[in-house]
Scaffold this active site. Structure first.
Site, PDB file in Angstrom:
ATOM      1  N   SER A  65      -9.730  -0.013   7.441  1.00  0.00           N
ATOM      2  CA  SER A  65      -9.180   0.072   6.086  1.00  0.00           C
ATOM      3  C   SER A  65      -8.491  -1.150   5.516  1.00  0.00           C
ATOM      4  O   SER A  65      -8.139  -1.149   4.346  1.00  0.00           O
ATOM      5  CB  SER A  65      -8.210   1.253   6.007  1.00  0.00           C
ATOM      6  OG  SER A  65      -8.927   2.462   6.158  1.00  0.00           O
TER       7      SER A  65
ATOM      8  N   LYS B  79       0.854  -1.203   0.000  1.00  0.00           N
ATOM      9  CA  LYS B  79       0.000   0.000   0.000  1.00  0.00           C
ATOM     10  C   LYS B  79       0.880   1.239   0.000  1.00  0.00           C
ATOM     11  O   LYS B  79       1.872   1.313   0.749  1.00  0.00           O
ATOM     12  CB  LYS B  79      -0.889  -0.022   1.241  1.00  0.00           C
ATOM     13  CG  LYS B  79      -1.849   1.168   1.374  1.00  0.00           C
ATOM     14  CD  LYS B  79      -2.764   0.959   2.589  1.00  0.00           C
ATOM     15  CE  LYS B  79      -3.759   2.116   2.734  1.00  0.00           C
ATOM     16  NZ  LYS B  79      -4.653   1.910   3.890  1.00  0.00           N
TER      17      LYS B  79
ATOM     18  N   SER C 224      -9.486   2.169   3.185  1.00  0.00           N
ATOM     19  CA  SER C 224      -8.639   2.863   2.254  1.00  0.00           C
ATOM     20  C   SER C 224      -7.676   1.947   1.492  1.00  0.00           C
ATOM     21  O   SER C 224      -7.082   2.382   0.512  1.00  0.00           O
ATOM     22  CB  SER C 224      -7.833   3.949   2.967  1.00  0.00           C
ATOM     23  OG  SER C 224      -7.070   3.394   3.992  1.00  0.00           O
TER      24      SER C 224
END
Lengths: 487, 95, 484
Positions: A177, A78, A153
């Site tokens: 997330s 990420k 996210s």
């Protein structure tokens, strides 16, 4: 050979037994990224050195060196984690050209264990969002239905694994997330106990809530990844010195003498589809020997405002360092302005609207006159939640809960209404507020072919219980065999 | 419920700007969210100490030794911006 | 007079840079100087994803200082973020302490002239320093070497009653910091910084007036002068019916006046909240006890003791106690010779004088205080005269040998043998009958001539007091003789 259908054990095994080389693994997945990323927009930066790093792994193997537990496993990271020499943007214009000269501890440990980093995956800007629609690289899509969000996210992480363009990912979870995108994309997403995984090099959103964690297709892979990255780090004062068990070696689906809590307040007004998913999971756990006990914690209904007050407050402070002076976005013409306007111009143009909104909210909650009513009040409620959960866990080993009110929603459906978007976090934020570990495990596909999963929440440092419970579900349902069409 | 002035003050505190035409919509949006936050005000927290961080461990202490920085690292540390004069960061004048 | 109606109330905030090797939250060097941006790393630069880790020595030094300031040490103090934007503040917040500072409720005793005063220390807390910048018309340039250097902020209660008191208090705090080796107290280099808060009120009133902050006074003289000016300014305002504006002012040493800083629209809202990246600083009684043991006798305690025990004048005691090594040297010399007044004299006049001339420090001295004590003992036991002692001292300075060694090597023992001295005096008197006549006719000055001659005869070794005594005897006898 369909490498993208393998699990971690198979890929490492194939490498070690010389069925294929690390270079082939990387080439294979880079090709898959080339073929599929345009559809989902999950990978935002390719690691230009991936093949070279694969070659180094092959060299070490050829020399007879012992390889780490994640050797050969292709990961996307990420874009919240700093990676030395590899662009790290937090999916924000503010860091569009930032190439760190240091690597996040969690990523470093992953690489030391032999993992291959293919690239960086998309996310909501600065990890603030539940749909991956605020990334400066554009919307990320759910491979199960390209008109829908992958969740956020860590949407890019989830989308990439579901599409088979990576096998594992490191995400971050501040209010859900990792878990919510895992649920939307049919994956296993684990948020560890606060303090298990170092936050050094992880671009901060909310310091007392953020935790890095694995996203994978299988529970064993999740456990293997977590035990590799977890553990005390002298660069992060908030990491725990608790020893890290070798979870992957002792996962058991035997849940006899396990009491599973059903948190009453989570089941009020539940969507029928979500309720059904829970029932399926309940049956599976029962068959594995578990017993159920109803528990109640009325305060959980208020966790969204508590969460958002704490998170935005910390974020407003954590994001104050983004001013364009030492790194990051510097607007054209900013240097001709006075110093105040210099700051304002860089920050207003560098941050997207959701980030700016949260900074304003956090600034409000901390400001003189409001601090006691908002930030401090929220912190007191946090302690109440913690105490109440401590009592709750005297009565059960872990809690079974939904992950999100619904399955993946349509792109554009909620982005215009922040409050509506925040409601997504109803079931997930409590774990972050109290620091409890929690895992999402996929259970079924709904009538539209969208994945639905369930969440297991445990007491501090009891990830084992979650891996066991999660494995019991996985073993029976074997959701990982399902694949989105076209991938 | 926050006022227009509140919004302008907050933006200034956070070094963000709002064009005139956006101030009202921002005010409405923030007000809505803050009203939502007000749900916590009725909850009883009498005598409860605030919890700042979930772990509440003891602070970890580091040995007093020089192990970072130095001439060798300077170029890398400064490499993230071109706006420099020599080895100093350049900004608009502030005194 | 206006100053008879009004009284000033002064409080001081002193920032002391702690003498650690590395910075407070990262392991960059905390040394002063260094090339531009040479002592920086991603942590003290505030780069994305970086986190603070606390330096253990900083805690030790802070606890030690707190104890030396008679403070209560908080066993679970917290760091807090002070949020504001400034180019030399890389994170956009300063890690400091707000609620629950490490030290609180202390006090400092100090002298103003020879009167002992006592002022409370409200708190002493830890924080990180900011970077530095230089400015010209078109741009400012930022250097982050100093960003992250550990600071202890020591805040006095608003109890100082005059600029003189304020300056003496500040000097005492500096002395204590230097005594405990936690800070070098260098105002010019900025390792010690003083800000003052001053207000005035009518005598007899109990409420405080509006206070004004005066920043960055980098000498004790300037502290006094700035405060003097500011108090007058405030009294002037009030007597003319104007209000005092709460603000920050800077002292202009050239014009000798305080001036308003470019005024900010309103007071800053720092939005303090506990730093979630750092946990509670846990201190236990053992640690406090261990630090307490390392604290030496403090300057004001020494002065009080030396005045009463050694009967030193205040001025002498204060001068000797001003620096720890000087005070230690004095105390050890006294331990050896038991003559504090002589020790004080030798150190203040001979030792300090010569060190000054040669631009050296006490640590450069070649001889230990016990040797100076030995020298004084030799004088006190009359084995050498004061004059000879000075010569021996010079030799000690060069070689570091003990005075006894030097005395024996050069045969400088004082001559105290009665018979020998008498013989010598008789020889001299016999050789100078004219001068004897002059003496008998009342020219007392001739005595000096005789003493000089005798001393020369004895190569300076004769005990001058004995010489005087015996010479007078002999001359008077002689006089008696002639009268007959």
């Amino acid at each position: 050979m369909s490498l993208h259908l393998m699990d971690f054990f198979e890929i490492r095994n194939g490498l070690v037994s010389k069925e294929f080389r690390a270079r082939e693994i990387v080439s294979y997945f880079l090709k898959r990224i080339e073929d599929h990323n345009d559809q989902i927009n999950a990978v935002v930066t390719i690691n230009e050195n991936a093949l070279r790093q694969a070659d180094q792994l092959d060299l070490r193997l050829a020399r007879g060196e012992r390889l780490g537990p994640l050797a050969g496993v292709p990961f996307v990271i990420k874009d919240i984690f700093c990676t030395e020499g590899l662009r790290t943007t937090a999916c924000s214009k503010m860091l569009h050209n930032f190439v760190p000269h240091y690597t996040a501890t969690a990523v470093h440990r992953l690489i030391s264990a032999g993992a291959l980093v293919l690239g960086k995956s998309s996310c909501d800007e600065f990890a603030m969002g539940s749909s991956n629609e605020t990334s400066c690289f554009g919307i990320c899509r759910n491979p199960w239905d390209l008109s829908r969000v992958p969740g956020g996210s860590s949407g890019g992480s989830a989308s990439a694994i579901a599409a088979g363009i990576a096998l594992g990912s490191l995400g971050t979870d501040t209010g859900g997330s990792i878990r919510q995108p895992a649920h939307f994309c049919g994956l296993v997403g684990m948020k560890p106990t606060y303090g298990r995984v170092s936050r050094f090099g992880m671009i901060a959103y909310a310091s007392s809530l953020d935790q890095g964690g694995p996203m994978t297709k299988r529970v064993h892979d999740s456990a293997l990844t977590l035990e590799t990255i977890a553990g005390f780090d002298s660069s992060d004062s908030t990491t725990s010195k608790q020893s890290v068990p070798r979870w992957s070696a002792s996962i058991s689906s035997d849940l006899r003498s396990t009491k599973v809590g059903i948190l009453k307040e989570f089941f009020e007004d539940l969507d029928p589809e979500t309720a059904e998913t829970i029932e399926i999971a309940k049956k599976v756990l029962q068959e594995a020997g578990a017993q159920f006990v109803e528990v109640s914690l009325p305060l959980v209904k208020k966790t969204i405002p508590i969460y958002y007050i704490v998170a935005t407050s910390e974020a407003s402070s954590n994001l104050a360092r983004y001013d364009g002076i030492r790194f990051g976005f510097r607007a054209q013409g900013a240097d001709e302005l006075n110093i105040e306007d210099f700051y304002i111009r860089n920050r207003t143009l560098g941050f997207g609207s959701e980030v700016r909104r949260r900074i304003m909210l956090g600034t409000f909650a901390l400001s003189s006159g409001y601090y006691n009513a908002y930030y401090e009040k929220a912190c007191r409620l946090r302690r109440l939640l913690q105490e109440q959960f401590r009592e709750l866990f005297c009565r059960c080993e872990f809690v079974l809960a939904p992950v999100s009110p619904t399955a993946a929603f349509q792109i554009g459906q909620k982005i215009q209404d922040p409050l509506e978007m925040y409601q997504n976090d109803l079931f997930t934020t409590v774990s972050n507020l109290v620091g409890l570990p929690a895992i999402t495990v996929p259970v079924k596909l709904n009538q539209y072919g969208l994945p639905l999963g369930v969440q297991l929440i445990g007491p501090h440092f009891e990830e084992k219980r979650l891996f066991d419970g999660g494995f019991a579900i996985e073993e029976k349902i074997q959701f990982y065999k399902s694949r989105p069409n076209g991938f | 419920m926050i006022s227009r002035d509140d919004v302008i003050k907050l933006a200034a505190l956070a070094r963000l700007s709002l064009p005139e035409e956006e101030i009202e919509s921002c005010r409405r949006e923030l007000s809505q969210i803050i009203d939502y936050f007000n749900a916590i005000s009725e909850l009883d927290t009498e005598g409860v100490l605030p919890l700042m961080t979930p772990t509440e461990l003891e602070i970890h202490l580091r040995e007093d030794r020089v192990q970072s920085g130095g001439l060798e690292d300077r170029d890398m540390n400064l490499s993230h911006t071109l706006e420099r004069v020599g080895n100093l960061f350049k900004v608009p004048p502030f005194v | 007079m206006a100053s008879e109606i009004f009284e000033p109330i002064i409080g001081l905030e002193i920032h002391a840079q702690l003498l650690t090797e590395s910075k407070i939250f990262c392991s960059c060097s905390a040394q002063f100087g260094g090339g531009d941006n040479e002592n920086i790393c991603p942590v003290c630069m505030g780069m994305p994803g970086t986190l603070p880790v606390l330096n253990e020595k900083v805690v030790e030094f802070a606890v030690k200082t707190g104890i030396a300031l008679n403070c209560t040490i908080c066993k679970d103090s917290l760091f807090a973020r002070k949020n504001y934007f400034y180019p030399d503040l890389p994170k956009g917040y300063q890690i400091s302490q707000y609620d629950r500072p490490l030290c609180s409720d202390g006090c400092v005793e100090f002298f103003v002239d020879d009167e002992l005063k006592r002022v409370r220390v409200t708190r002493a807390h830890l924080e990180e320093d900011a970077g530095k910048s230089i400015h010209d018309a078109s741009s400012s340039l930022v250097n982050l070497n100093r960003s992250g250097v550990p600071l202890l902020e020591i805040v006095s209660a608003p109890e100082l009653k005059s600029p003189r008191e304020a300056s003496e208090y500040a000097k005492e705090v500096r002395r204590i910091l230097r005594y405990t080796h936690v800070c070098d107290g260098n105002l010019e280099e900025g390792s010690l910084r003083c800000d003052c808060n001053v207000s005035v009120r009518r005598k007899g009133e109990s409420t405080l007036g509006t206070k004004v902050e005066i920043k960055n006074l980098n000498s004790f003289r300037f502290i006094e002068k700035a405060l003097n000016y500011e108090i007058e300014r405030q009294i002037d305002c009030l007597t003319h019916g104007r209000k005092i504006i709460q603000e920050t002012r800077l002292y202009d040493s050239e014009k000798n006046r305080t001036e308003s800083m470019r005024s900010k629209e309103e007071a800053q809202d720092y939005r303090y909240f506990p730093d979630p990246d750092l946990l509670c600083i846990s201190i236990d009684d053992d640690q406090i006890g261990a630090q307490r043991k390392t604290i030496p006798e403090l300057p004001s305690q020494r002065i009080v003791r030396w005045r009463s025990q050694f009967d030193l004048s205040h001025m002498d005691a204060a001068l000797l106690a001003d620096e720890r090594d000087r005070g230690d040297y004095f105390q050890e010399t006294v331990n050896r010779c038991g003559n504090p007044k002589a020790a004080a004299n030798w150190i203040m006049v001979e030792v300090m004088g010569k060190l000054n001339d040669e631009k050296k420090d006490l640590k450069d001295l070649k001889f230990a205080p016990s040797l100076l004590g030995e020298l004084i003992q030799l004088i006190d036991s009359k084995r050498i005269s004061g004059r000879i002692a000075k010569d021996i001292f010079k030799k000690m300075w060069e070689t570091g040998e003990s005075p006894t060694q030097i005395m024996e090597k050069f045969q400088l023992n004082q001559l105290t043998d009665d018979t020998q001295i008498r013989e010598m005096i008789q020889r001299v008197l016999f050789a100078h009958p004219t001068e004897i006549e002059e003496y008998r006719r009342g020219k007392i000055k001739v005595l000096g001539f005789f003493v000089g001659r005798i001393m020369k005869e004895s190569k300076g070794l004769a005990d001058p007091q004995m010489v005087q005594k015996i010479l007078m005897e002999q001359l008077d006898e002689g006089t008696k003789g002639t009268c007959e």
